[in-house]
Structures are given as C-alpha cells and as structure tokens.
Write an enzyme that holds these catalytic residues in place. Structure first.
Site, mmCIF file in Angstrom:
data_model
loop_
_atom_site.group_PDB
_atom_site.id
_atom_site.type_symbol
_atom_site.label_atom_id
_atom_site.label_comp_id
_atom_site.label_asym_id
_atom_site.label_seq_id
_atom_site.Cartn_x
_atom_site.Cartn_y
_atom_site.Cartn_z
ATOM 1 C CG ASN A 203 -0.248 0.092 2.531
ATOM 2 O OD1 ASN A 203 0.955 -0.113 2.621
ATOM 3 N ND2 ASN A 203 -0.995 0.357 3.591
ATOM 4 C CE LYS A 204 4.436 2.049 4.361
ATOM 5 N NZ LYS A 204 3.857 0.824 4.881
#
Length: 394
Positions: free
Chosen positions: A173-174
């Site tokens: 999710n970065k």
C-alpha cells in the site's frame, strides 16, 4: 499496487539469473533509494519493521533506555523500541499535522532518553527539521520512521535525510512496493555496516558473497574471496535480507517513481477539490514548502461527530462496496501496551480525539475520476444522514 511490465521483466531477469539473494538487483535498488533520500548509504531489508529494529540495535539502544515517539502511528514504530528492551515514551501530537508536538518532546527528555523516533504520519514531513534540532541540542539520536514518506520533502530536504538513520517501508500500500521490504538510509558508514552485518546473521562487515568472488565450482570461496567466512558470525544477527526478486520489483518501481507519484497526486487533488467545501470533513493539512507523495488519503470528521458516528459512517460506506478504515488506533490503548505500561484513556487526549474521527478513503494510483466521485458522493450522503440522526436524538 501500481505494477507494470517493467517490474515483471526485471523480476523475471532476477529469476533467470539464478541469483535470488544478495546480488546486483539489491545493490541497484539501494543506490536508487539512497539517492532519493540524499543519503550516502542504503541497506535493503525484509521490511520497514526489520529496518527499525536494526536501527535501534545499531545505535546501541537497549534495556533501561527511553525512546520518545508518537502514539499515533502504525504499531511497528513502538514495537521496534520494545524489541530491544527499551521503553517507548509517548508524546502527544499536533492536531494540525498529526505529527508529534515539538514543544512536548523537550519536556519528555530525561537522562535515560537515548533517541527520538519521529514518524512522518501519512508521509507528512512536518517538524522533521525541528526534531533534528532538538536531538542535536540534547545529544541524542533522531531515528526517522519515513516508512510512509518516500519522495516527500519539506523546505527542500527529502524524507530520510533528517535523522541519523531513516527507514522506508515498501509494503503493497506504500507509494512504491517490493511486495515486502524496507530500506535503512544513513550518512553514517559505521551504522550502515552494522546494519548490513545484522541483516545477514551477524556475518563479518564487508563479508558478503559477491558475484565476482563466488564460484559454482568452489562454493566455499566467495565471501569476499575469504575461505570459510560465510559461516563466521561476529555478532548476533537476523535473517532480514531482501530477495533479488523483491529488489528487482523495487528497481522497476523506482524507475517509474515520478510517473507513480504524479498519479497519486492527481487522485489526492481530486479528493481535495471535491471535499474542500464540505464542513463535515477536515482535510490533510500541509505546512508551507511541503511536497507530498501521498501514502494514503485520510480525512477527519469534525467535532459534531463522535467515534460511534464515525464507525457508523464506515459501516455504511463498506456496505456500499467502498473500502475504508480508521487510521490509526492509538498505540498506547492497544491491549498489550496498556497491560505492560498501565496506560489509561485520556493519557494523550489529542491523539485519542483525532483517532476517534479519522477515515482512510480508497486511494490508489489507477483510481478514476468516476470512482472518486462515487466515494465522495456516498461519503457526503452518509455524513448528512448521520448528522440528521444525531439531531433527532437530541
């Protein structure tokens, strides 16, 4: 995650090479991230959490020491302090930036304080220069948890460049991902060498198998050319290495970094423009000269909404197929933290108040204008409905 054929091809190259660990992809990824953070040394590891753990160890932090940090973060930041037997000393946050209040940090420093672990919450680098000044003035280390902030900057300085050590994370999710992975960045060569040794079972510094030294015909040679040193261990170490396949994905992501960040900025701008006139929502607040690469998009409901109201809003959004979550629950109120340190509700009131009203909205690089419109439209509808019910109860 935003993955392309470039990442597929680079991962395939790593697989076809037969070199699946400690190879050229890792070295190239380290160079790219180190340059982005304006640091001389970068050490790839298996996760951001692993990087924070090694940072603590490299700075000699251990039992009896205190590390000042924020209660408004992902749990790994505080856990890394506990991993080495030290004590997390929490400081409440600024309601504007959601980072630690700099004025409260100085008040929390004691003779046992060994470091400040500062988190760039949601990637916001606010006050990092002030934290660095406080650390220098008190002759303690600043560890920068920039796991959510790759490519962010303030006053022209990039995330990762403020602390003696910075740590990035690359969970899916970065801003960019390696699947699982992290990166330690530092200008301190000694710290980098210690982290390289500890990530690989405590092997001697500088003694890693190189492509030029290793030989299929003589596998016992190949640790810097020295016979047998691959099984020598100078210190307690860990298996915190990043694989070549993960690093290859990271190389591809870094080559596309500007493209990826531009997409994320576009989605953030769409949310900002559509929600800026909504009085029920408090949008992310950035200090002047701040550049964001947007890890997540978290809004806060205003004072008319309780935690119960927020939870109802999230439940109704999910019922409509819109993913959302509360970001973050206060660390000091996690059950094992309360049991260990006897934290009570109200200990850090701003953190608790903010946490009760945050909602992370759907956010990813390929999000379309129609999707943003759907999220915003449903959010507005649910907020108005929740307010109406609250008025009826009164």
């Amino acid at each position: 995650p935003d993955l392309s054929e470039l990442e597929v091809e680079l991962a395939s190259q790593a697989i076809r090479s037969g070199r699946l660990s400690i190879g050229p992809m890792q070295e190239r990824f380290e160079q790219l991230v180190g340059t982005k953070a304006d640091r001389l040394n970068a050490v790839a590891v298996s996760s951001g959490t692993a990087g924070l753990h090694l940072a603590m160890l490299a700075l000699g932090i251990g039992p009896g020491d205190e590390v000042i940090t924020t209660p408004f973060s992902f749990i790994a930041s505080a856990n890394s302090i506990l991993f080495v037997g030290a004590k997390p000393v929490f400081v409440d946050i600024c309601p504007k930036t959601l980072n630690m209040d700099p004025e409260k940090i100085q008040e929390a420093i004691t003779p046992r304080t060994k470091a400040i672990l500062a988190v760039e919450t949601f990637g916001n680098p606010a006050y990092m220069d002030m934290y660095a000044s406080i650390a220098a003035r008190n002759e303690i280390s600043l560890i920068e948890d920039c796991c959510e902030a790759l490519g962010c900057s303030i006053k022209g300085r990039p995330a990762g460049s403020f602390g003696r050590i910075g740590v990035f994370g690359f969970y899916p999710n970065k801003q960019i991902t390696t699947g699982e992975g992290g990166m330690i960045v530092t200008n301190d060569r000694r710290v980098a060498d210690l982290c390289k040794s500890m990530r690989s079972q405590g092997r001697p510094i500088g003694e890693t198998p190189g492509a030029s030294a290793a030989s299929k015909d003589s596998p016992t040679l190949g640790v810097g050319g020295a016979l047998g040193t691959w099984l020598s261990h100078e210190r307690l170490g860990y298996n915190y290495r990043m694989s070549e396949v993960n690093a290859a994905i990271g190389v591809g992501q870094m080559r596309r970094f500007d493209e990826i960040v531009a997409k994320r900025q576009k989605v953030a701008d769409m949310y900002m423009s559509r929600l800026m006139d909504n009085p029920n929502v408090i949008l992310p607040t950035l200090l002047p000269e701040t550049v964001m690469t947007w890890f997540v998009f978290v809004v806060r409901l205003n004072d008319l909404f309780s935690q119960g109201d927020r939870d109802v809003v999230m439940k109704e959004l999910r019922a409509e197929g819109i993913g959302c979550n509360n970001y973050f629950p206060p660390i000091h109120l996690q059950p094992y933290m309360r049991e260990k340190f006897d934290f009570a509700e109200g200990a850090f009131p701003i953190t608790e108040y903010v946490s009760q009203r945050t909602i992370a909205l759907p956010f990813f690089t390929r999000m379309t204008e129609d999707q943003v419109d759907r999220v915003v439209g449903m959010l507005n509808k649910v907020l108005e409905k929740t307010l109406m019910k609250g008025t009826e109860r009164m």
